[in-house]
Design a protein around this motif. Structure first.
Motif, short mmCIF file in Angstrom:
data_model
loop_
_atom_site.label_atom_id
_atom_site.label_comp_id
_atom_site.label_asym_id
_atom_site.label_seq_id
_atom_site.Cartn_x
_atom_site.Cartn_y
_atom_site.Cartn_z
N LEU A 15 -9.44 94.50 65.75
CA LEU A 15 -9.86 93.12 66.23
C LEU A 15 -10.65 93.00 67.40
CD1 LEU A 15 -6.28 91.63 66.08
CD2 LEU A 15 -8.05 91.32 64.52
N THR A 16 -10.72 93.93 68.24
CA THR A 16 -11.26 93.81 69.54
C THR A 16 -12.64 94.65 69.48
OG1 THR A 16 -10.35 95.85 70.57
CG2 THR A 16 -9.36 93.63 71.01
N GLY A 57 -18.50 97.60 54.92
CA GLY A 57 -17.87 96.91 53.81
C GLY A 57 -18.39 95.54 53.69
N TYR A 58 -18.27 95.03 54.86
CA TYR A 58 -18.69 93.37 55.13
C TYR A 58 -20.42 93.30 55.01
CZ TYR A 58 -18.89 88.56 56.81
OH TYR A 58 -18.89 87.16 56.59
N PHE A 59 -21.18 94.18 55.51
CA PHE A 59 -22.25 93.94 55.76
C PHE A 59 -23.07 94.77 54.60
CE2 PHE A 59 -21.55 92.27 59.67
CZ PHE A 59 -22.12 91.11 59.81
N TRP A 60 -22.53 95.34 53.41
CA TRP A 60 -23.20 96.40 52.89
C TRP A 60 -24.51 95.92 52.01
CZ3 TRP A 60 -24.24 96.50 47.40
CH2 TRP A 60 -23.65 95.20 46.84
N GLN A 182 -25.28 82.59 65.21
CA GLN A 182 -24.94 83.52 64.14
C GLN A 182 -25.89 84.73 64.11
OE1 GLN A 182 -23.17 83.22 61.32
NE2 GLN A 182 -21.76 81.80 62.15
N ALA A 183 -27.13 84.45 64.66
CA ALA A 183 -28.25 85.64 64.43
C ALA A 183 -27.74 86.51 65.78
CB ALA A 183 -29.60 84.99 64.94
N ALA A 184 -27.19 85.98 66.66
CA ALA A 184 -26.68 87.09 67.83
C ALA A 184 -25.58 87.84 67.34
CB ALA A 184 -26.22 85.98 69.06
N ALA A 185 -24.72 87.11 66.64
CA ALA A 185 -23.44 87.95 66.03
C ALA A 185 -24.01 88.91 65.13
CB ALA A 185 -22.35 87.14 65.67
N ARG A 186 -24.57 88.42 64.04
CA ARG A 186 -25.21 89.22 63.10
C ARG A 186 -25.79 90.64 63.61
NH1 ARG A 186 -24.13 87.43 57.87
NH2 ARG A 186 -25.45 88.88 56.84
N PHE A 187 -26.64 90.28 64.43
CA PHE A 187 -27.41 91.66 64.99
C PHE A 187 -26.44 92.38 65.64
CE2 PHE A 187 -30.50 93.47 68.13
CZ PHE A 187 -31.07 94.50 67.21
N SER A 188 -25.49 91.79 66.58
CA SER A 188 -24.60 92.65 67.27
C SER A 188 -23.70 93.69 66.36
CB SER A 188 -23.65 91.52 67.99
OG SER A 188 -22.98 92.45 68.66
N TYR A 231 -12.23 93.85 59.47
CA TYR A 231 -13.01 93.29 58.34
C TYR A 231 -12.70 91.75 58.38
CZ TYR A 231 -14.87 92.03 53.80
OH TYR A 231 -15.44 91.43 52.57
N LEU A 232 -11.14 91.51 58.37
CA LEU A 232 -10.95 90.22 58.60
C LEU A 232 -11.40 89.38 59.89
CD1 LEU A 232 -7.02 90.32 57.64
CD2 LEU A 232 -9.15 89.24 56.46
N CYS A 233 -11.51 90.10 60.94
CA CYS A 233 -12.06 89.73 62.14
C CYS A 233 -13.61 89.44 61.88
CB CYS A 233 -11.99 90.81 63.27
SG CYS A 233 -12.87 90.39 64.91
N ILE A 234 -14.26 90.08 61.38
CA ILE A 234 -16.00 90.05 61.17
C ILE A 234 -15.88 88.77 60.62
CG2 ILE A 234 -17.93 90.54 60.04
CD1 ILE A 234 -16.93 93.53 60.76
N TYR A 235 -15.14 88.43 59.43
CA TYR A 235 -15.12 87.31 58.37
C TYR A 235 -14.89 86.18 59.29
CZ TYR A 235 -14.04 84.28 54.55
OH TYR A 235 -13.79 83.09 53.82
#
Length: 267
Positions: A15-16, A57-60, A182-188, A231-235
């Motif tokens: 989670l963290t 798995g999430y960003f494959w 969204q851009a900040a989170a995805r790049f992170s 995975y659930l955290c990212i989603y």
């Protein structure tokens, strides 16, 4: 490790690792506050593998496109947004790697105290909210350039200090540069892949050179639970981020930092 130690630590890591609240702080505190035994190198490797499985798995699709574009650019094909993003990820990873080599021992020895965690939890939590509240929100991830990548990479190096949060500080830097949530989170999140690989690899090397016995049941549960929770955290984080912003995370960090300061005062 007792079974509830395994469950708690694996879920906390999952989670963290990606929420802007600092995984290192949450993994240090149980041993310091509750007297739990250190989870050991093998379990550290396991939960790193779990979070790596989750983010890949999430960003494959993104990772595959970035890898293909980057490799194509290496052999002389025209640059694409994906190939440039690959170079930006590599470049932004370098400062944290250098800082880890140079300052790793000092941080391990002097900066893992509850006081340091409390202060960084509060300070960088407030900075996260300020970046979200008062800075522009106009740029997408394809607007990344050399100056912004250098700034985000240097910010990521600060996450070696427990309580800072790697995801939190990189999103803070990106928001201050004008990137959308969204851009900040995805790049992170994409930026986490090489660092998780490096951290897990170093711990694996340490483990292979160690004579400590391995609890394989703890390893399996550590990988599985950290992967599922991450995975659930990212989603859900990406799904809800535009609606909730970063205020709830600042409030959580203020509460956690305040509790830690109270513990220090009463102790």
């Amino acid at each position: 490790m007792l079974w509830y130690h395994i469950v708690f630590l694996a879920l906390i890591q999952g989670l963290t690792e990606f929420l802007p609240i600092s995984s290192s702080a949450h993994l240090i505190l149980p041993s310091q506050l509750l007297g739990w035994p250190d989870q050991g190198l093998a379990f550290d490797v396991a939960v790193h593998v779990g979070t790596l499985v989750a983010v890949i798995g999430y960003f494959w699709r993104d990772i595959w496109a970035i890898a293909i574009g980057w490799l194509a650019a290496l052999v002389g094909k025209p640059a694409t947004p994906e190939s440039r993003l690959g170079w930006w990820i590599i470049l932004a990873t370098i400062p944290a790697g250098v800082a880890g080599v140079v300052f790793g021992d000092f941080i391990e020895t002097h900066l893992r105290s509850i006081l340091v965690i409390a202060m960084t939890t509060i300070g960088f939590g407030v900075l996260l909210w300020v970046s979200d509240r008062f800075f522009a929100d106009r740029l997408d991830i394809d607007k990344l350039g050399l100056p912004s990548v250098v700034v985000i990479g240097l910010a990521q190096a600060l996450a070696l200090i427990p309580g800072t949060s790697r995801s939190g500080i990189t999103m803070t830097a990106a928001r201050m540069l004008g990137f959308s949530r969204q851009a900040a989170a995805r790049f992170s999140f994409l930026l986490s892949v090489p660092l998780i690989v490096a951290a897990g690899g170093l711990k694996t090397v340490e483990l292979l050179s160690s004579s400590m016995p391995v609890d394989w049941q703890a390893i399996v549960w550590g990988v599985a639970l950290s992967a599922i929770s991450a995975y659930l955290c990212i989603y859900f984080f990406l799904k809800w981020l535009n609606n909730i912003g970063f205020l709830p995370f600042m409030l959580y960090r203020l509460a956690l930092g305040g509790i830690l300061l109270l513990i220090i005062y009463l102790g």
